[in-house]
Design a protein around this motif. Structure first.
Motif, PDB file in Angstrom:
ATOM      1  N   GLY A  73       1.747  13.554   3.245  1.00 16.02           N
ATOM      2  CA  GLY A  73       1.859  12.660   2.264  1.00 16.02           C
ATOM      3  C   GLY A  73       2.618  11.200   3.199  1.00 16.02           C
ATOM      4  N   ARG A  75       2.648   8.030   5.339  1.00 14.57           N
ATOM      5  CA  ARG A  75       1.511   6.197   5.698  1.00 14.57           C
ATOM      6  C   ARG A  75       1.126   6.183   7.121  1.00 14.57           C
ATOM      7  NH1 ARG A  75       3.304   1.297   2.678  1.00 14.57           N
ATOM      8  NH2 ARG A  75       2.298   2.565   1.557  1.00 14.57           N
ATOM      9  N   ARG A 152      -3.556  -0.679   0.557  1.00  8.94           N
ATOM     10  CA  ARG A 152      -2.710  -0.740  -0.370  1.00  8.94           C
ATOM     11  C   ARG A 152      -4.457  -0.339  -1.454  1.00  8.94           C
ATOM     12  NH1 ARG A 152      -0.271  -5.066  -4.863  1.00  8.94           N
ATOM     13  NH2 ARG A 152      -2.658  -5.279  -6.412  1.00  8.94           N
ATOM     14  N   GLU A 155      -5.012   3.632  -0.539  1.00  5.47           N
ATOM     15  CA  GLU A 155      -4.006   4.213  -1.592  1.00  5.47           C
ATOM     16  C   GLU A 155      -4.064   4.293  -2.468  1.00  5.47           C
ATOM     17  OE1 GLU A 155      -0.210   2.914  -0.236  1.00  5.47           O
ATOM     18  OE2 GLU A 155      -0.761   3.964   2.448  1.00  5.47           O
ATOM     19  N   HIS A 157      -4.935   5.373  -6.133  1.00  7.03           N
ATOM     20  CA  HIS A 157      -5.729   6.649  -6.544  1.00  7.03           C
ATOM     21  C   HIS A 157      -7.389   6.490  -7.540  1.00  7.03           C
ATOM     22  CE1 HIS A 157      -1.058   8.943  -6.637  1.00  7.03           C
ATOM     23  NE2 HIS A 157      -1.555   7.709  -5.410  1.00  7.03           N
ATOM     24  N   GLN A 160      -8.347   6.377  -2.445  1.00  3.08           N
ATOM     25  CA  GLN A 160      -7.283   7.975  -1.923  1.00  3.08           C
ATOM     26  C   GLN A 160      -8.859   7.926  -1.195  1.00  3.08           C
ATOM     27  OE1 GLN A 160      -4.937   9.738  -1.732  1.00  3.08           O
ATOM     28  NE2 GLN A 160      -4.132   7.582  -2.834  1.00  3.08           N
ATOM     29  N   ALA A 193       5.311   1.889  -1.590  1.00  2.00           N
ATOM     30  CA  ALA A 193       5.872   3.019  -0.481  1.00  2.00           C
ATOM     31  C   ALA A 193       4.355   4.354  -1.458  1.00  2.00           C
ATOM     32  CB  ALA A 193       6.955   3.841  -0.723  1.00  2.00           C
ATOM     33  N   TYR A 194       3.851   4.586   0.172  1.00  2.00           N
ATOM     34  CA  TYR A 194       2.654   5.412  -0.318  1.00  2.00           C
ATOM     35  C   TYR A 194       3.136   7.046  -0.879  1.00  2.00           C
ATOM     36  CZ  TYR A 194      -1.740   8.847   0.312  1.00  2.00           C
ATOM     37  OH  TYR A 194      -2.283   9.909   0.174  1.00  2.00           O
ATOM     38  N   ASN A 195       2.769   6.339  -2.245  1.00  2.00           N
ATOM     39  CA  ASN A 195       2.154   7.785  -3.183  1.00  2.00           C
ATOM     40  C   ASN A 195       1.441   9.040  -3.793  1.00  2.00           C
ATOM     41  OD1 ASN A 195       3.413   9.038  -5.561  1.00  2.00           O
ATOM     42  ND2 ASN A 195       2.519   8.302  -7.024  1.00  2.00           N
ATOM     43  N   PRO A 196       1.458   9.268  -2.617  1.00  2.00           N
ATOM     44  CA  PRO A 196       0.235  10.357  -2.405  1.00  2.00           C
ATOM     45  C   PRO A 196       0.139  11.664  -3.732  1.00  2.00           C
ATOM     46  CG  PRO A 196       1.808  11.377  -0.977  1.00  2.00           C
ATOM     47  CD  PRO A 196       2.641   9.841  -2.074  1.00  2.00           C
ATOM     48  N   PRO A 197      -1.015  11.301  -3.896  1.00  2.00           N
ATOM     49  CA  PRO A 197      -1.426  12.691  -5.269  1.00  2.00           C
ATOM     50  C   PRO A 197      -1.718  14.082  -5.463  1.00  2.00           C
ATOM     51  CG  PRO A 197      -3.480  11.966  -5.094  1.00  2.00           C
ATOM     52  CD  PRO A 197      -2.610  11.173  -3.935  1.00  2.00           C
TER      53      PRO A 197
END
Length: 401
Positions: A73, A75, A152, A155, A157, A160, A193-197
């Motif tokens: 999760g 960056r 951007r 990342e 969604h 990805q 901020a990176y929001n990983p799924p």
């Protein structure tokens, strides 16, 4: 507050990564990209960047560290040049198939034919079909901007995917240029901020890179291919937003110069575009209607945008700076893609491949003038050789008709 600085491409990449607030950096030295990690290591040591800086024992390990950090999760950021890029080849497809949007800075270098450490694009072009987003910057300013924009894009969604953020070794990586660094708060607003799924989480276990059955591999490949179908739309959105936020004027895919009334054009990517424009300025004074069409993304290849740009002219000279030995044109990898993009057009330009800028050679103004002569002759005759090796005409040119 934004500030004007005088940085090389290496420094621009490092400060782009800093302003993107990368959290894990993995490094292994190889010139010319090493300068990026030297700058980042100082930023971390001085407390200006809060990130884990990990030294791998080689390029394979270096990319594996970024792979694992992105899965967790974070960056993640890494990079390489030349033979280092191909040494890590095994890691690229798993990162893309795992949909992990880490970023790799590439300062291009020849693949030792042997013993050549100059700039050319063959290193990372050898990895162009591994599922990574890939594009070239022309200047330190564009290196800085692309570093932020690529995160951007990757990342998002809908995407990805990991990114190769490329610049010409030495010609861009080591030549300082005036550029603008943006205010950190403004960059944060553009790149949250990176929001990983699906981050690794002991409370919700998942796995990455398991052994699978053959019929499961096809399904993963389809998912990656479908994801790439969405990338062009996301690139358009991100570039438009970046231009609006920071006052840039980037075209999403193809940057044009004097193309509106051109009969012929140079089609290329990276730092040699600057010399191409100088050549165009001179040739225009001689009455030659020539323009420049600069490719900003190699993957995804912007088929429609390239066709629209090249359809404006009668003859196109693709300046490769990479090789595909035994390929369809016996030249580089870009000309076949340009030809395929233009194939559906009712009226197609003559497209030929110019092998130039290999092994660190400068593409000189005189070479651009020679290429313009070939293209002007092609307009009259309606044909040109499949490829021309610049400065080796007697030995090679006549073999590729």
């Amino acid at each position: 507050m934004a500030k004007e600085v005088f940085y090389s491409g290496c420094a621009a990449a490092a400060y782009g990564a800093k302003d993107a607030r990368v959290e894990v950096i993995s490094s292994y030295p190889i010139r010319p990209y090493t300068g990026i990690m030297m700058e980042l290591s100082k930023l971390v040591a001085n407390g200006e960047l809060d990130a884990e800086f990990v030294l791998g024992e080689g390029e394979h390990a270096q990319v594996s560290i970024a792979y694992g950090a992105s899965a967790a999760g974070a960056r993640a950021y890494t990079g390489s040049s030349g033979v280092g890029v191909v040494y890590a080849m095994e890691c690229y497809s798993p990162a893309a198939g795992g949909r992990l949007p880490c970023q790799m800075a590439i300062a291009d270098r020849a693949l030792d034919p042997p013993g050549d450490f100059g700039s050319e694009h063959t290193d990372v072009m050898s990895a162009r079909d591994q599922g990574w987003i890939m594009g070239w910057a022309e200047s330190p300013q564009e290196v800085y901007d692309n570093t932020i924009m690529y995160y951007r894009i990757g990342e998002d969604h809908r995407v990805q995917l990991p990114q190769f953020c490329c610049q010409d070794g030495y010609f861009v990586s080591h030549i300082p240029g005036k550029m603008q660094m943006e205010d950190q708060k403004a960059v944060d607003a553009f790149l949250p901020a990176y929001n990983p799924p699906h981050p690794l989480n002991p409370q919700k276990p998942i796995n990455h890179g398991p052994q699978i059955f053959p019929d499961q591999g096809s399904a993963i490949n389809v998912q990656r291919a479908v994801a790439f179908d969405d990338v062009e739309a996301v690139i358009s959105e991100v570039v438009t937003d970046y231009n609006k936020a920071f006052g840039r004027e980037y075209s999403p895919f193809v940057d044009e110069y004097m193309m509106d009334d051109a009969d012929i054009c140079f089609f290329l990517q990276g730092g040699h575009a600057r010399t191409a424009r100088y050549a165009v300025n001179h040739l225009r004074k001689q009455g030659v209607k020539v323009g420049v069409s600069r490719l900003r993304f190699m993957r995804p290849f912007p088929t429609a945008a390239v066709a629209a740009s090249l359809s404006k002219v009668k003859a196109v000279g693709v300046i490769e700076t990479n090789t595909s030995y035994g390929g369809v044109t016996r030249g580089g990898n870009i000309a076949p893609e340009a030809r395929a993009a233009c194939y559906p057009l009712d009226k197609r330009p003559v497209i030929t491949s110019f092998m130039a800028g290999l092994g660190g050679e400068i593409v000189t103004l005189n070479e651009f003038y020679s290429m313009a002569k070939v293209l002007s002759d092609a307009v009259k005759s309606g044909k040109a050789n499949a490829s021309y090796w610049m400065n080796f005409e007697k030995e090679v040119l006549d073999t590729h008709k």
